[in-house]
Structure formats: C-alpha cells, structure tokens
Design a protein around this motif. Sequence first.
Motif, PDB file in Angstrom:
ATOM      1  N   TRP A 177       0.821  -1.195   0.000  1.00 31.77           N
ATOM      2  CA  TRP A 177       0.000   0.000   0.000  1.00 31.77           C
ATOM      3  C   TRP A 177       0.862   1.255   0.000  1.00 31.77           C
ATOM      4  O   TRP A 177       0.581   2.222  -0.710  1.00 31.77           O
ATOM      5  CB  TRP A 177      -0.928   0.001   1.207  1.00 31.77           C
ATOM      6  N   ARG A 178       1.949   1.243   0.805  1.00 34.12           N
ATOM      7  CA  ARG A 178       2.847   2.398   0.822  1.00 34.12           C
ATOM      8  C   ARG A 178       3.466   2.605  -0.567  1.00 34.12           C
ATOM      9  O   ARG A 178       3.643   3.731  -1.022  1.00 34.12           O
ATOM     10  CB  ARG A 178       3.951   2.204   1.859  1.00 34.12           C
ATOM     11  N   THR A 179       3.797   1.489  -1.233  1.00 30.57           N
ATOM     12  CA  THR A 179       4.375   1.597  -2.581  1.00 30.57           C
ATOM     13  C   THR A 179       3.374   2.208  -3.549  1.00 30.57           C
ATOM     14  O   THR A 179       3.702   3.082  -4.357  1.00 30.57           O
ATOM     15  CB  THR A 179       4.804   0.206  -3.090  1.00 30.57           C
ATOM     16  N   VAL A 180       2.117   1.767  -3.464  1.00 30.51           N
ATOM     17  CA  VAL A 180       1.063   2.317  -4.318  1.00 30.51           C
ATOM     18  C   VAL A 180       0.870   3.804  -4.036  1.00 30.51           C
ATOM     19  O   VAL A 180       0.718   4.622  -4.952  1.00 30.51           O
ATOM     20  CB  VAL A 180      -0.255   1.550  -4.108  1.00 30.51           C
ATOM     21  N   GLU A 181       0.886   4.190  -2.764  1.00 32.45           N
ATOM     22  CA  GLU A 181       0.731   5.595  -2.396  1.00 32.45           C
ATOM     23  C   GLU A 181       1.820   6.453  -3.017  1.00 32.45           C
ATOM     24  O   GLU A 181       1.567   7.566  -3.485  1.00 32.45           O
ATOM     25  CB  GLU A 181       0.768   5.732  -0.867  1.00 32.45           C
ATOM     26  N   ASN A 182       3.060   5.935  -3.024  1.00 31.70           N
ATOM     27  CA  ASN A 182       4.175   6.699  -3.584  1.00 31.70           C
ATOM     28  C   ASN A 182       4.060   6.844  -5.101  1.00 31.70           C
ATOM     29  O   ASN A 182       4.554   7.819  -5.674  1.00 31.70           O
ATOM     30  CB  ASN A 182       5.502   6.041  -3.224  1.00 31.70           C
ATOM     31  N   THR A 183       3.440   5.880  -5.761  1.00 32.89           N
ATOM     32  CA  THR A 183       3.323   5.955  -7.228  1.00 32.89           C
ATOM     33  C   THR A 183       2.192   6.881  -7.668  1.00 32.89           C
ATOM     34  O   THR A 183       2.160   7.293  -8.828  1.00 32.89           O
ATOM     35  CB  THR A 183       3.087   4.559  -7.824  1.00 32.89           C
ATOM     36  N   LYS A 184       1.275   7.220  -6.777  1.00 34.19           N
ATOM     37  CA  LYS A 184       0.153   8.089  -7.145  1.00 34.19           C
ATOM     38  C   LYS A 184       0.608   9.523  -7.409  1.00 34.19           C
ATOM     39  O   LYS A 184      -0.071  10.263  -8.123  1.00 34.19           O
ATOM     40  CB  LYS A 184      -0.900   8.090  -6.034  1.00 34.19           C
ATOM     41  N   ALA A 185       1.715   9.916  -6.795  1.00 29.84           N
ATOM     42  CA  ALA A 185       2.277  11.265  -6.977  1.00 29.84           C
ATOM     43  C   ALA A 185       1.275  12.361  -6.609  1.00 29.84           C
ATOM     44  O   ALA A 185       1.243  13.426  -7.224  1.00 29.84           O
ATOM     45  CB  ALA A 185       2.762  11.453  -8.414  1.00 29.84           C
ATOM     46  N   ARG A 186       0.448  12.119  -5.606  1.00 29.08           N
ATOM     47  CA  ARG A 186      -0.446  13.158  -5.120  1.00 29.08           C
ATOM     48  C   ARG A 186       0.357  14.184  -4.318  1.00 29.08           C
ATOM     49  O   ARG A 186       1.391  13.857  -3.745  1.00 29.08           O
ATOM     50  CB  ARG A 186      -1.525  12.556  -4.221  1.00 29.08           C
ATOM     51  N   PRO A 187      -0.093  15.428  -4.238  1.00 31.20           N
ATOM     52  CA  PRO A 187       0.608  16.416  -3.411  1.00 31.20           C
ATOM     53  C   PRO A 187       0.551  16.008  -1.942  1.00 31.20           C
ATOM     54  O   PRO A 187      -0.430  15.398  -1.498  1.00 31.20           O
ATOM     55  CB  PRO A 187      -0.162  17.716  -3.665  1.00 31.20           C
ATOM     56  N   LEU A 188       1.603  16.330  -1.199  1.00 31.67           N
ATOM     57  CA  LEU A 188       1.649  15.970   0.211  1.00 31.67           C
ATOM     58  C   LEU A 188       0.588  16.715   1.005  1.00 31.67           C
ATOM     59  O   LEU A 188       0.139  16.253   2.040  1.00 31.67           O
ATOM     60  CB  LEU A 188       3.033  16.265   0.783  1.00 31.67           C
ATOM     61  N   ARG A 189       0.200  17.906   0.514  1.00 38.31           N
ATOM     62  CA  ARG A 189      -0.848  18.697   1.146  1.00 38.31           C
ATOM     63  C   ARG A 189      -1.375  19.695   0.134  1.00 38.31           C
ATOM     64  O   ARG A 189      -0.758  19.917  -0.908  1.00 38.31           O
ATOM     65  CB  ARG A 189      -0.358  19.422   2.405  1.00 38.31           C
ATOM     66  N   ILE A 190      -2.513  20.284   0.424  1.00 33.07           N
ATOM     67  CA  ILE A 190      -3.102  21.304  -0.441  1.00 33.07           C
ATOM     68  C   ILE A 190      -3.243  22.592   0.375  1.00 33.07           C
ATOM     69  O   ILE A 190      -3.796  22.575   1.477  1.00 33.07           O
ATOM     70  CB  ILE A 190      -4.468  20.866  -0.984  1.00 33.07           C
ATOM     71  N   ILE A 191      -2.738  23.676  -0.174  1.00 30.75           N
ATOM     72  CA  ILE A 191      -2.799  24.966   0.497  1.00 30.75           C
ATOM     73  C   ILE A 191      -3.967  25.760  -0.059  1.00 30.75           C
ATOM     74  O   ILE A 191      -4.088  25.937  -1.277  1.00 30.75           O
ATOM     75  CB  ILE A 191      -1.478  25.743   0.315  1.00 30.75           C
ATOM     76  N   SER A 192      -4.840  26.228   0.832  1.00 28.14           N
ATOM     77  CA  SER A 192      -6.002  26.995   0.378  1.00 28.14           C
ATOM     78  C   SER A 192      -5.690  28.484   0.239  1.00 28.14           C
ATOM     79  O   SER A 192      -6.176  29.140  -0.680  1.00 28.14           O
ATOM     80  CB  SER A 192      -7.187  26.793   1.337  1.00 28.14           C
ATOM     81  N   ARG A 193      -4.886  29.039   1.147  1.00 25.03           N
ATOM     82  CA  ARG A 193      -4.486  30.440   1.026  1.00 25.03           C
ATOM     83  C   ARG A 193      -3.302  30.740   1.928  1.00 25.03           C
ATOM     84  O   ARG A 193      -3.004  29.974   2.853  1.00 25.03           O
ATOM     85  CB  ARG A 193      -5.645  31.389   1.361  1.00 25.03           C
ATOM     86  N   VAL A 194      -2.634  31.839   1.633  1.00 28.83           N
ATOM     87  CA  VAL A 194      -1.482  32.279   2.415  1.00 28.83           C
ATOM     88  C   VAL A 194      -1.645  33.751   2.735  1.00 28.83           C
ATOM     89  O   VAL A 194      -1.886  34.568   1.847  1.00 28.83           O
ATOM     90  CB  VAL A 194      -0.155  32.069   1.648  1.00 28.83           C
ATOM     91  N   VAL A 195      -1.546  34.112   4.005  1.00 30.40           N
ATOM     92  CA  VAL A 195      -1.549  35.497   4.429  1.00 30.40           C
ATOM     93  C   VAL A 195      -0.106  35.891   4.705  1.00 30.40           C
ATOM     94  O   VAL A 195       0.517  35.366   5.628  1.00 30.40           O
ATOM     95  CB  VAL A 195      -2.417  35.697   5.695  1.00 30.40           C
ATOM     96  N   ASP A 196       0.419  36.793   3.892  1.00 28.57           N
ATOM     97  CA  ASP A 196       1.830  37.171   3.966  1.00 28.57           C
ATOM     98  C   ASP A 196       1.967  38.545   4.605  1.00 28.57           C
ATOM     99  O   ASP A 196       1.414  39.535   4.094  1.00 28.57           O
ATOM    100  CB  ASP A 196       2.437  37.178   2.561  1.00 28.57           C
ATOM    101  N   GLY A 197       2.677  38.620   5.718  1.00 26.31           N
ATOM    102  CA  GLY A 197       2.845  39.890   6.420  1.00 26.31           C
ATOM    103  C   GLY A 197       3.605  40.916   5.620  1.00 26.31           C
ATOM    104  O   GLY A 197       3.464  42.123   5.852  1.00 26.31           O
ATOM    105  N   LYS A 198       4.437  40.490   4.660  1.00 24.08           N
ATOM    106  CA  LYS A 198       5.200  41.440   3.871  1.00 24.08           C
ATOM    107  C   LYS A 198       4.362  42.170   2.838  1.00 24.08           C
ATOM    108  O   LYS A 198       4.710  43.237   2.368  1.00 24.08           O
ATOM    109  CB  LYS A 198       6.331  40.707   3.129  1.00 24.08           C
ATOM    110  N   SER A 199       3.203  41.572   2.484  1.00 28.14           N
ATOM    111  CA  SER A 199       2.384  42.152   1.420  1.00 28.14           C
ATOM    112  C   SER A 199       1.228  42.992   1.948  1.00 28.14           C
ATOM    113  O   SER A 199       0.421  43.459   1.172  1.00 28.14           O
ATOM    114  CB  SER A 199       1.818  41.037   0.545  1.00 28.14           C
ATOM    115  N   LYS A 200       1.175  43.185   3.249  1.00 27.58           N
ATOM    116  CA  LYS A 200       0.041  43.939   3.805  1.00 27.58           C
ATOM    117  C   LYS A 200       0.214  45.440   3.579  1.00 27.58           C
ATOM    118  O   LYS A 200       1.297  45.930   3.359  1.00 27.58           O
ATOM    119  CB  LYS A 200      -0.105  43.656   5.298  1.00 27.58           C
TER     120      LYS A 200
END
Length: 316
Positions: free
Chosen positions: A293-316
Amino acid sequence: MGDAVTTRSIVFPIYRNQENIPSLLEAVSGFNARYQGDIEFIFVVDGSPDESGPLLVAALKPSGYDYKIVFHSRNFGSFTAIRTGLEHASGTYVAAMAADLQEPPELIVEFFSVLEREGADVVFGQRTGRNDPLLNRFLSRTFWSAYRRLVLPSMPSGGVDIFACNRQVLSAILSIEEPNSSLVVQLFWVGFRREFVPYTRRAREHGKSAWGIGRRFRYMMDSILSFTDLPIVLTLWAGVIGCLLSLLFAAVTVIARLFGHIDPAGYTSLVLLITGFGSASLAVQGILGCYLWRTVENTKARPLRIISRVVDGKSK
C-alpha cells in the motif's frame, strides 16, 4: 524588512490551538524583540476547526512582524504542517516548535545560538522530564521505548518534539517527498552534525492534545514501514521457524502414529493446525499488504498537502 535576507525562521503547526493563541503571540513578541525583527514566523493552520486561524490573522496584521499564515485545505497532520512551514521559511536557520508551548521558547534561542556558531547542522530538544499526569508519562515512555527498539535506536528516550536546522539540512529534508513518512526520522536519516539540548517539558496550560493513541500508532507504523525492514525480517524468521517446527511436529506425529498413540480421527490437531497457520498466513499477508500500500501511495504522486491560502505579512 523588505527583501532582506532573514536570518531566522520559526515554524508553528496550528491545530485546535484557539485557547493557546494569546500565549503563543506573547512568545512570538519575545522572539521578535530579542532578535530586533530579524526573524520570521510561519504559522501553518492545518485544517483547524476552531478560530485559531482567524485569531492569528487579526492579531498579526497590525503587529509589524515578518510572518506568513499558511492555511491547509484540510487536516493533513502535524508533521506535514511542519514540512509546509519549512517550505515557506526563508531564514538561514529554521526551527519548528508546537504552538501549545509545552517546549520552552528559550530552547529555540539556544538552538539558534548553536547553529549560528556552527556547532552543529541540526539541533534537537532532548526531553529529560515532563510535567504530565502519571498515565501520560507511562504511555509516552512505553511508546518511545518501542520506537527506539523497532525504528531508530539513536532516537532520544523521550522522543523529539522540537528542532532547528540550517539551510543545508533543510534542503536535504525538502528533497524527500514521501507520503506517510516521519519527518523526525528523516532528520536523523539525512545525517549531518547533530547536537541535543536537554529540557523539561512543561504541563499543558490550555486545551487538549490531539496526539492520541491512534495518531501515535499511525506514526509508529509510518516510521516502521518507511525506514526499516524489521517486519519483513521478522516474518521471514517466523516462517523459517514455523517450517522447522512443522517438520518436527510431523516427525513426532509419524512416530506416535506408528506406536499407536494417536487417535486416527485427529480432529483436534487438524483444527489447531488450520487455525494457527491460517492466522499466521493472514498476519504475513497483512504486513506485506502494508508495504504494498505504501508503494502504491508513492506511485500516485499526489501532493503531500493542499494549500487553500497564504496570508503574507510582507504584502500587507
């Protein structure tokens, strides 16, 4: 700070930390004052269902700190959250610590001091004591004792919850893109010069830890299946020993049958053999299935996580 290079970065994974936010912001203020602004703060809100994220955004916007608040689209786990923070950190030296502040902030100061004088490439907090209930201490000792025996003998007896490293170690860690793995073991696996700083873990002041038995077990399994072949080796030896015992049992059975000491029906022995070897076969298939199963998971090449948004203090 503009586009100036930041010397230090601290990553905080955030999950169900609403009650801890005031204390966390106080610690952040102390870091910022100590390093006169030459530090950035990366908060990764890991699908937290409470108001942790909005509270951080509201408090940090007028602060003037160098910060980023990264929101995961859902909960991906604390180690994935830390990795996300490491990816967004720009500091020459990068640390990661829990938002509940059970690890004293003073440790981070000592970590940065070690890294800045080039005493080590990666620094770990080595827990020598903890102000937790007796049952929690017992369960923690049992877990980390098993972890050291099964996965990583060089792991400190109290485990690792806080660390800091330089850019060389950080680049090596970020080059590993394996799902269902262990960030802590990766830090040991990549090598480099290490130093351990002893400390006593504080009692949790607010909220309840999400690091329960289920998450511990999953963490143990991910570490075992990603970094050791021990289950396969144990399965191999169990099979070899089972075959030898089966041959011995067969020899004893033949001799006993020749001397008339065995009932020809043999019902009990047959049931025991079917049950025993059937269960052993299922266990072996389960172990092999976990690796597959771990081998199959590695072959799927899915992103490790999905980022919905980023609040950047430098751009405020």
